[in-house]
Design an enzyme around this catalytic site. Structure first.
Site, PDB file in Angstrom:
ATOM      1  N   GLY A   9      63.298  73.944  50.777  1.00  7.82           N
ATOM      2  CA  GLY A   9      64.521  73.429  51.392  1.00  7.82           C
ATOM      3  C   GLY A   9      65.710  73.775  50.525  1.00  7.82           C
ATOM      4  O   GLY A   9      65.702  74.774  49.820  1.00  7.82           O
ATOM      5  N   CYS A  10      66.723  72.930  50.569  1.00  7.48           N
ATOM      6  CA  CYS A  10      67.924  73.162  49.771  1.00  7.48           C
ATOM      7  C   CYS A  10      67.546  73.314  48.301  1.00  7.48           C
ATOM      8  O   CYS A  10      66.863  72.463  47.728  1.00  7.48           O
ATOM      9  CB  CYS A  10      68.908  72.013  49.958  1.00  7.48           C
ATOM     10  SG  CYS A  10      70.366  72.149  48.916  1.00  7.48           S
ATOM     11  N   PHE A  11      68.001  74.385  47.678  1.00  8.11           N
ATOM     12  CA  PHE A  11      67.570  74.670  46.308  1.00  8.11           C
ATOM     13  C   PHE A  11      68.171  73.744  45.260  1.00  8.11           C
ATOM     14  O   PHE A  11      67.689  73.673  44.142  1.00  8.11           O
ATOM     15  CB  PHE A  11      67.753  76.130  45.933  1.00  8.11           C
ATOM     16  CG  PHE A  11      69.092  76.789  46.193  1.00  8.11           C
ATOM     17  CD1 PHE A  11      70.268  76.088  46.350  1.00  8.11           C
ATOM     18  CD2 PHE A  11      69.150  78.172  46.263  1.00  8.11           C
ATOM     19  CE1 PHE A  11      71.485  76.732  46.577  1.00  8.11           C
ATOM     20  CE2 PHE A  11      70.355  78.839  46.481  1.00  8.11           C
ATOM     21  CZ  PHE A  11      71.523  78.103  46.645  1.00  8.11           C
TER      22      PHE A  11
END
Length: 157
Positions: A9-11
């Site tokens: 997902g969002c890093f």
């Protein structure tokens, strides 16, 4: 030092989560395995680049094993969703394990097989060799350290 690249997902949250694990020496966020050269964040989010947001992890295997890192990885993602983690939707948010060292593939495969036993749906997390990697823009590096109230789907407590 060993290296593994994880997409969950969002890093931003993936990086913060792994940065605090003893034995992890360095984390960096970037873009992996797409089809263009040197993509920008805007291109990854809005164009058909096929890149995934990832955290590039360097770790000391004498202090933390790949097995432990993978167990922690599985604990922060839903490996059964395609192109999505929590509220983040798009191909750049697909989950993946991207390896550099072919020796790691056996450990990764066994880990994925064990996690599958706990899931009712099939695991869709990619397992592939790292083919391309580009470091994300500086403002993404250590983002949640710089912006403690920034969005993150991962719970740290």
């Amino acid at each position: 030092m060993k290296k593994i690249i994880l997409g969950g997902g969002c890093f931003w949250g993936v990086e913060k989560f792994f940065a605090i694990i003893p034995g992890v020496i360095e984390t960096e966020v970037g873009y992996a395995n797409g089809k263009t050269e040197n993509p920008t964040y805007e291109e990854v989010c809005h164009n058909d680049t096929d890149f995934v947001e990832v955290c590039y992890i360097t770790y000391d295997e004498k202090l933390v094993s790949l097995d432990v890192l993978l167990d922690k990885f599985w604990s922060i993602i839903d490996p059964t969703t395609i192109n999505r983690q929590a509220g983040d939707v798009g191909t750049q948010y697909r989950s993946g394990i991207y390896y550099i060292d072919e020796v790691d593939l056996d450990i990764i495969t066994k880990s994925k097989t064990e996690i599958q036993k706990q899931c009712k749906e099939p695991i869709v997390t990619e397992v592939k060799p790292l083919e391309k990697y580009y470091t994300a823009e500086e403002y993404h590096q250590d983002y949640l350290e710089k912006n403690p109230t920034g969005y993150c789907h991962i719970k740290f407590n």
